[in-house]
Design a protein around this motif. Structure first.
Motif, PDB file in Angstrom:
ATOM      1  N   VAL A   1       0.758  -1.117   0.043  1.00 45.31           N
ATOM      2  CA  VAL A   1       0.078  -0.201   0.154  1.00 45.31           C
ATOM      3  C   VAL A   1       0.876   1.455   0.037  1.00 45.31           C
ATOM      4  CG1 VAL A   1      -2.193  -1.093   0.920  1.00 45.31           C
ATOM      5  CG2 VAL A   1      -0.419  -0.329   2.430  1.00 45.31           C
ATOM      6  N   ILE A   2       0.856   2.147  -1.003  1.00 52.55           N
ATOM      7  CA  ILE A   2       1.596   3.035  -1.348  1.00 52.55           C
ATOM      8  C   ILE A   2       0.874   4.470  -1.435  1.00 52.55           C
ATOM      9  CG2 ILE A   2       3.495   3.910  -2.714  1.00 52.55           C
ATOM     10  CD1 ILE A   2       3.782   0.961  -3.653  1.00 52.55           C
ATOM     11  N   ASN A   3       1.574   5.624  -1.003  1.00 52.01           N
ATOM     12  CA  ASN A   3       0.854   6.835  -1.068  1.00 52.01           C
ATOM     13  C   ASN A   3       1.151   7.280  -2.515  1.00 52.01           C
ATOM     14  OD1 ASN A   3       3.873   6.883  -0.520  1.00 52.01           O
ATOM     15  ND2 ASN A   3       3.565   9.281  -0.584  1.00 52.01           N
ATOM     16  N   HIS A   4       0.131   7.985  -3.073  1.00 50.63           N
ATOM     17  CA  HIS A   4       0.096   8.475  -4.577  1.00 50.63           C
ATOM     18  C   HIS A   4       0.262   9.976  -4.723  1.00 50.63           C
ATOM     19  CE1 HIS A   4      -0.350   7.257  -8.811  1.00 50.63           C
ATOM     20  NE2 HIS A   4      -1.525   7.266  -8.720  1.00 50.63           N
ATOM     21  N   PHE A   5       1.294  10.289  -5.262  1.00 51.48           N
ATOM     22  CA  PHE A   5       1.628  11.687  -5.506  1.00 51.48           C
ATOM     23  C   PHE A   5       1.846  12.163  -7.102  1.00 51.48           C
ATOM     24  CE2 PHE A   5       4.385  15.673  -5.098  1.00 51.48           C
ATOM     25  CZ  PHE A   5       3.246  16.533  -4.816  1.00 51.48           C
TER      26      PHE A   5
ATOM     27  N   GLU B   1       4.796   6.673  -9.858  1.00 52.92           N
ATOM     28  CA  GLU B   1       4.781   5.323  -8.937  1.00 52.92           C
ATOM     29  C   GLU B   1       4.066   4.292  -9.821  1.00 52.92           C
ATOM     30  OE1 GLU B   1       4.372   9.069  -6.121  1.00 52.92           O
ATOM     31  OE2 GLU B   1       2.718   8.223  -7.218  1.00 52.92           O
ATOM     32  N   THR B   2       3.175   4.755 -10.574  1.00 49.67           N
ATOM     33  CA  THR B   2       2.601   3.503 -11.331  1.00 49.67           C
ATOM     34  C   THR B   2       3.468   2.833 -12.160  1.00 49.67           C
ATOM     35  OG1 THR B   2       0.656   5.195 -11.700  1.00 49.67           O
ATOM     36  CG2 THR B   2       0.566   3.324 -12.902  1.00 49.67           C
ATOM     37  N   VAL B   3       4.597   3.367 -12.473  1.00 46.92           N
ATOM     38  CA  VAL B   3       5.530   2.532 -13.474  1.00 46.92           C
ATOM     39  C   VAL B   3       6.856   2.170 -12.722  1.00 46.92           C
ATOM     40  CG1 VAL B   3       6.981   2.922 -15.572  1.00 46.92           C
ATOM     41  CG2 VAL B   3       4.908   3.875 -15.556  1.00 46.92           C
ATOM     42  N   LEU B   4       7.143   3.160 -11.818  1.00 51.03           N
ATOM     43  CA  LEU B   4       8.431   2.885 -11.144  1.00 51.03           C
ATOM     44  C   LEU B   4       8.367   1.812 -10.143  1.00 51.03           C
ATOM     45  CD1 LEU B   4      11.262   3.704 -10.570  1.00 51.03           C
ATOM     46  CD2 LEU B   4      10.736   5.564  -8.875  1.00 51.03           C
ATOM     47  N   LEU B   5       7.361   1.895  -9.293  1.00 49.97           N
ATOM     48  CA  LEU B   5       7.181   1.207  -7.915  1.00 49.97           C
ATOM     49  C   LEU B   5       7.158  -0.314  -8.579  1.00 49.97           C
ATOM     50  CD1 LEU B   5       7.464   2.036  -4.986  1.00 49.97           C
ATOM     51  CD2 LEU B   5       6.890   3.863  -6.593  1.00 49.97           C
ATOM     52  N   PRO B   6       6.256  -0.791  -9.327  1.00 49.94           N
ATOM     53  CA  PRO B   6       6.371  -2.309  -9.829  1.00 49.94           C
ATOM     54  C   PRO B   6       7.580  -2.835 -10.245  1.00 49.94           C
ATOM     55  CG  PRO B   6       4.408  -1.085 -10.726  1.00 49.94           C
ATOM     56  CD  PRO B   6       5.426  -0.026 -10.373  1.00 49.94           C
ATOM     57  N   TYR B   7       8.436  -1.785 -11.130  1.00 45.50           N
ATOM     58  CA  TYR B   7       9.920  -2.344 -11.500  1.00 45.50           C
ATOM     59  C   TYR B   7      10.744  -2.469 -10.317  1.00 45.50           C
ATOM     60  CZ  TYR B   7      14.302  -1.905 -13.596  1.00 45.50           C
ATOM     61  OH  TYR B   7      15.574  -2.069 -13.924  1.00 45.50           O
ATOM     62  N   LEU B   8      10.771  -1.680  -9.406  1.00 48.46           N
ATOM     63  CA  LEU B   8      11.612  -1.512  -8.251  1.00 48.46           C
ATOM     64  C   LEU B   8      11.415  -2.674  -7.397  1.00 48.46           C
ATOM     65  CD1 LEU B   8      12.049   2.207  -7.063  1.00 48.46           C
ATOM     66  CD2 LEU B   8      13.630   0.739  -8.297  1.00 48.46           C
ATOM     67  N   ILE B   9       9.802  -3.022  -7.079  1.00 47.38           N
ATOM     68  CA  ILE B   9       9.783  -4.027  -6.152  1.00 47.38           C
ATOM     69  C   ILE B   9      10.014  -5.533  -6.877  1.00 47.38           C
ATOM     70  CG2 ILE B   9       7.739  -4.960  -4.864  1.00 47.38           C
ATOM     71  CD1 ILE B   9       6.689  -2.286  -4.568  1.00 47.38           C
ATOM     72  N   HIS B  10       9.676  -5.459  -8.052  1.00 47.62           N
ATOM     73  CA  HIS B  10       9.923  -6.825  -8.860  1.00 47.62           C
ATOM     74  C   HIS B  10      11.556  -6.970  -8.730  1.00 47.62           C
ATOM     75  CE1 HIS B  10      10.967  -9.206 -12.278  1.00 47.62           C
ATOM     76  NE2 HIS B  10      10.159  -9.980 -11.721  1.00 47.62           N
TER      77      HIS B  10
ATOM     78  N   PRO C   1      -4.071   3.348  -1.572  1.00 50.28           N
ATOM     79  CA  PRO C   1      -5.198   3.534  -0.798  1.00 50.28           C
ATOM     80  C   PRO C   1      -5.950   4.926  -0.868  1.00 50.28           C
ATOM     81  CG  PRO C   1      -3.184   3.707   0.814  1.00 50.28           C
ATOM     82  CD  PRO C   1      -2.969   3.157  -0.669  1.00 50.28           C
ATOM     83  N   GLU C   2      -5.332   5.901  -1.203  1.00 53.83           N
ATOM     84  CA  GLU C   2      -6.104   7.183  -1.388  1.00 53.83           C
ATOM     85  C   GLU C   2      -6.941   7.024  -2.760  1.00 53.83           C
ATOM     86  OE1 GLU C   2      -2.786   6.696  -1.662  1.00 53.83           O
ATOM     87  OE2 GLU C   2      -1.824   8.491  -0.517  1.00 53.83           O
ATOM     88  N   GLY C   3      -6.867   6.115  -3.545  1.00 51.83           N
ATOM     89  CA  GLY C   3      -7.906   5.922  -4.576  1.00 51.83           C
ATOM     90  C   GLY C   3      -7.494   6.741  -5.862  1.00 51.83           C
ATOM     91  N   GLY C   4      -6.423   7.591  -5.954  1.00 53.64           N
ATOM     92  CA  GLY C   4      -5.928   8.443  -6.962  1.00 53.64           C
ATOM     93  C   GLY C   4      -4.833   9.270  -6.309  1.00 53.64           C
ATOM     94  N   MET C   5      -4.003  10.121  -7.418  1.00 56.96           N
ATOM     95  CA  MET C   5      -3.327  10.990  -6.868  1.00 56.96           C
ATOM     96  C   MET C   5      -3.614  12.042  -6.042  1.00 56.96           C
ATOM     97  SD  MET C   5      -0.870  11.583 -10.150  1.00 56.96           S
ATOM     98  CE  MET C   5      -1.941  12.178 -11.158  1.00 56.96           C
ATOM     99  N   VAL C   6      -3.085  12.230  -4.880  1.00 58.00           N
ATOM    100  CA  VAL C   6      -3.367  13.354  -3.968  1.00 58.00           C
ATOM    101  C   VAL C   6      -2.210  14.497  -4.150  1.00 58.00           C
ATOM    102  CG1 VAL C   6      -3.575  14.151  -1.607  1.00 58.00           C
ATOM    103  CG2 VAL C   6      -4.090  11.438  -2.155  1.00 58.00           C
ATOM    104  N   LYS C   7      -2.630  15.287  -5.204  1.00 59.19           N
ATOM    105  CA  LYS C   7      -1.646  16.429  -5.626  1.00 59.19           C
ATOM    106  C   LYS C   7      -1.504  17.779  -4.666  1.00 59.19           C
ATOM    107  CE  LYS C   7      -2.641  15.676 -10.451  1.00 59.19           C
ATOM    108  NZ  LYS C   7      -3.009  16.253 -11.877  1.00 59.19           N
ATOM    109  N   ASN C   8      -2.420  17.651  -3.799  1.00 57.40           N
ATOM    110  CA  ASN C   8      -2.174  18.754  -2.799  1.00 57.40           C
ATOM    111  C   ASN C   8      -1.826  18.220  -1.529  1.00 57.40           C
ATOM    112  OD1 ASN C   8      -4.472  17.428  -1.811  1.00 57.40           O
ATOM    113  ND2 ASN C   8      -5.838  19.218  -1.618  1.00 57.40           N
ATOM    114  N   MET C   9      -1.387  16.859  -1.447  1.00 60.43           N
ATOM    115  CA  MET C   9      -0.883  16.231  -0.147  1.00 60.43           C
ATOM    116  C   MET C   9      -1.787  16.362   0.908  1.00 60.43           C
ATOM    117  SD  MET C   9       1.614  14.608  -1.365  1.00 60.43           S
ATOM    118  CE  MET C   9       2.376  13.837   0.289  1.00 60.43           C
ATOM    119  N   LYS C  10      -3.047  16.899   0.863  1.00 59.39           N
ATOM    120  CA  LYS C  10      -3.760  16.993   2.168  1.00 59.39           C
ATOM    121  C   LYS C  10      -4.553  15.520   2.250  1.00 59.39           C
ATOM    122  CE  LYS C  10      -6.569  20.631   3.909  1.00 59.39           C
ATOM    123  NZ  LYS C  10      -7.225  21.988   3.636  1.00 59.39           N
ATOM    124  N   VAL C  11      -4.085  14.794   3.640  1.00 58.65           N
ATOM    125  CA  VAL C  11      -4.501  13.716   3.663  1.00 58.65           C
ATOM    126  C   VAL C  11      -5.361  13.556   5.262  1.00 58.65           C
ATOM    127  CG1 VAL C  11      -3.069  12.428   2.141  1.00 58.65           C
ATOM    128  CG2 VAL C  11      -2.345  12.609   4.480  1.00 58.65           C
TER     129      VAL C  11
END
Length: 722
Positions: free
Chosen positions: A40-44, A48-57, A113-123
């Motif tokens: 579960v990863i924060n989404h800014f 992340e959609t491309v980089l994280l799967p590659y790094l984790i794999h 878990p945010e369900g989409g990019m949180v561009k304003n970082m307000k969580v």
């Protein structure tokens, strides 16, 4: 999903890396458990959609699929996302696919878990996780928790039914297209919180926008914003800290009696059939979601932007002084390094004296320029004026990173409770209290450093008493002008104590720092570079600047060179004086050092390190203060200091005084005269005393030198022809 997809992703990332200056830092990889994992990863950013799967794999060598926002699946991007293992949130079979692959270990999953990019970082809002997005506000999704619980529910159900009802167990295996039950029962599911933090984040025009404009006639505003932000991050350099937290066993959420009863129920259950414990599972999923959301955002890698933005946002004052803002950030950074619960960016974890001196990394200047550009600050008379409305005015969600990045930076640190407590406290401190706290911190740091070095490098019957090497602070009567006063090479603060006391009697505050490596033993000095000495002088300047409104710098011999270096770097010094400043060295040891250095390098090549010469004899004028052995490496460091300083002398335009002994046996008077001529200012004076020694701050007629320095400082307070 196949290996080709990862190779394709890897090639894409490699191509981006060739253009990018991004620096990826991985932390906590050892926390990745075996078995089935939902990351579960924060989404800014879209990155992340491309980089994280590659790094984790690359770390796990297990296929990693990703649940991606349906908005990503449009046009030609669909095929690429599907090849790299992305599944749309609107795919009707997504839940069954996720549970199936987690049960048999075919793949691990990434879910935002945010369900989409949180561009304003307000969580967060009022202490609860609440996501701000384009259409309003909503709680984070519990999807990752629900899917993890459903996976473990069916895993435990198969375990129970394999003994009690094999036919029902077989039916479940066919439902999920699982061939063998053993791999299912050997595994368990964990949810692993992951935080991704970027620093710095600046939205600016870049080459990717130029390329996109050539391909698309009318760029949508949303795409333009993402290219400005994420393109600048990649092309201008950004730290990407990827931090893996502690895994959360999902099985802990199945301990309720109602869930246990449904696990072993003899009833035939379809994948979407309602069950008696559904509401209990929902409550467990909500608790699990709050747990991993807290873990994700508690791992935010704190950086300078968070500090500056938070202090500025919390500051109750309308008028903002640059030096005061930097002191508050320095103090906050020092306090944060004392905590065990926060993660600091590599730049923030290092020494922060640059914030109080020359800002050589440009961190303060960059933030202030951004705040001025975006309207958080405006230029006032001798200060900045804070616009409080800029931190409360509404702005369009998809423009947040462009229109109000300072607020976005501050939002990112809101979930960090300990950070917020300290940031608020320091932001609200009166300025005089901040100065006092910074001064106390630096003075204590200097004393502790000396005590530690003395313990580590003390040589019985050779090291001088501690009183010789301990830094000196002489109180004055006025805070109008203070002096940072630096001793010479192989000496200690006691060397300049006579001048410090004289200036104290004139009413000036004086701080004499101990240059690192001095006041202990030659072995200590042999380990230091001139940059260590520069830091000692910077700390001395910062201490005096917390006491006095204006600061003058001065020193003797190598200390004079270091004072000139300070004047060349730090803007706003009142003046600088240099006594017996080295440009060329006359003494035998100095001339001998290059030859000894060549001999040592030859011995290294020959593998005869024991034959190296690390020290040469020193016959000082003041043996009760100076070392009796001169480390060869130290002489080279003086040369490096002066080589670095020489081209910058013409940039010193403040009032200057150069003092020299006519028959100095160590420093060539022609060198100090050369320094004087190269100084860039017009308000300068060169004084030569008819003395035949180097150490003119001690011994006969030293009072003449004291008087010359005193007159220079009086000139700084009452400017007249010098």
């Amino acid at each position: 999903m196949n290996r080709f997809a990862y190779r394709t992703t890897g090639l894409a990332i490699k191509a981006i890396s060739n253009l990018s200056k991004a620096r990826i830092h991985l932390h906590g990889e050892e926390n990745i458990p075996g078995g089935s994992v939902i990351f579960v990863i924060n989404h800014f950013t879209r990155l992340e959609t491309v980089l994280l799967p590659y790094l984790i794999h690359r770390l796990t060598r297990v296929p990693v699929w990703i649940l991606a926002d349906a908005e990503f699946f449009n046009g030609r991007f669909d095929r690429f996302l599907e090849q790299m293992g992305a599944v749309s949130t609107k795919n009707p079979d997504r839940d069954r696919l996720i549970v199936k692959t987690l049960l048999d270990g075919a793949a691990n999953w990434i879910i935002f878990p945010e369900g989409g990019m949180v561009k304003n970082m307000k969580v967060m809002e009022r202490g609860r996780f609440m996501i701000s997005w384009a259409a309003g506000k909503r709680p984070p999704h519990t999807g990752a928790a629900t899917l993890g619980i459903r996976t473990e529910f069916y895993r435990e159900r198969m375990r129970c039914l394999s003994a009690r009802d094999p036919l029902e167990c077989d039916r479940l295996m066919r439902l999920f297209k699982i061939d063998a039950i053993e791999p299912v029962l050997e595994r368990s599911t964990h949810i692993l919180p992951v935080n991704v933090t970027y620093y710095p984040v600046r939205a600016r025009e870049n080459i990717l926008i130029d390329i996109a404009r050539r391909l698309v006639d009318d760029l949508p505003e949303r795409l333009l914003e993402e290219l400005m932000t994420e393109g600048s991050m990649l092309l201008s350099g950004v730290d990407i800290d990827v931090r893996f937290g502690r895994p959360i066993p999902v099985s802990e959420s199945l301990k309720r009696v109602a869930i246990a009863q449904d696990i072993c129920s003899p009833s035939r259950l379809g994948f979407d059939d309602p069950i008696a414990s559904r509401n209990v599972m929902r409550r467990e999923a909500l608790a699990l979601m709050n747990r991993y959301m807290s873990a994700i955002y508690s791992m935010t890698t704190v950086n300078h932007d968070h500090l500056f933005a938070s202090v500025l946002k919390h500051a109750p004052f309308g008028r903002i002084d640059r030096a005061d803002l930097c002191r508050r950030v320095f103090l906050l950074a020092a306090r944060l390094r004392e905590t065990q619960t926060l993660h600091l960016n590599r730049q923030l974890a290092a020494d922060q004296l640059h914030l109080l001196t020359d800002d050589r990394l440009g961190i303060a200047a960059d933030f202030i320029a951004l705040a001025l550009e975006k309207g958080n600050l405006r230029q006032g008379e001798g200060c900045f004026i804070k616009d409080r409305r800029s931190f409360s005015s509404p702005y369009r969600f998809h423009r947040a990173r462009i229109d109000n990045p300072v607020d976005v930076m501050a939002n990112a640190a809101v979930p960090l409770v300990e950070f917020q407590r300290r940031a608020r406290r320091i932001a609200w401190m009166p300025s005089f209290w901040v100065r006092r706290r910074v001064r106390d911190h630096l003075v204590k740091e200097a004393l502790e450093e000396f005590e530690a070095d003395y313990r580590s490098f003390h040589v019985p019957e050779e090291s001088k008493p501690k009183e010789v090497g301990r830094p000196i602070l002489v109180p004055g009567r006025s805070d109008a002008l203070g002096v940072v006063l630096c001793h010479g090479y192989m000496a200690a603060p006691l060397e300049v104590k006579g001048l410090a006391d004289y200036l104290g009697r004139l009413g000036y505050w004086v701080y004499a720092p101990r240059l690192r490596g001095h006041g202990t033993s030659p072995e200590d000095l042999a380990t230091r570079s001139y940059q260590d000495w520069v830091r000692s002088v910077d700390r001395g300047y910062a201490i005096i600047h917390t006491i006095c409104r204006r600061v003058a710098a001065g020193g003797f011999s190598t200390g004079a060179g270091l004072s000139l270096d300070l004047a060349a770097r730090v803007k706003g010094l009142a003046g600088v004086f240099a006594i017996s400043a080295p440009m060329r060295l006359r003494d035998f040891n100095a001339r001998f050092a290059p030859a000894v250095g060549a001999w040592n390098r030859l011995m290294d090549m020959a593998g005869r390190s024991s034959a190296k010469m690390e020290f040469v004899e020193n016959r000082p004028e003041n043996p009760d203060i100076n070392y009796l052995r001169n480390p060869v490496s130290g002489v080279r460091e003086i040369e490096h200091l002066m080589d670095d300083l020489e081209p910058r002398l013409n940039g010193i335009e403040i009032p200057s005084l150069v003092v020299q002994s006519s028959d100095d046996p160590v420093v060539d008077p022609r060198g100090s005269e050369k320094i004087f001529k190269r100084l860039g200012g017009r308000d300068k004076k060169y004084v030569v005393f008819s003395l035949n020694r180097h150490g003119i701050l001690l011994g006969e007629r030293a009072d003449m030198v004291y008087q010359a320095v005193g007159e220079f400082l009086q000139h700084l307070q009452r400017p007249s022809k010098f």
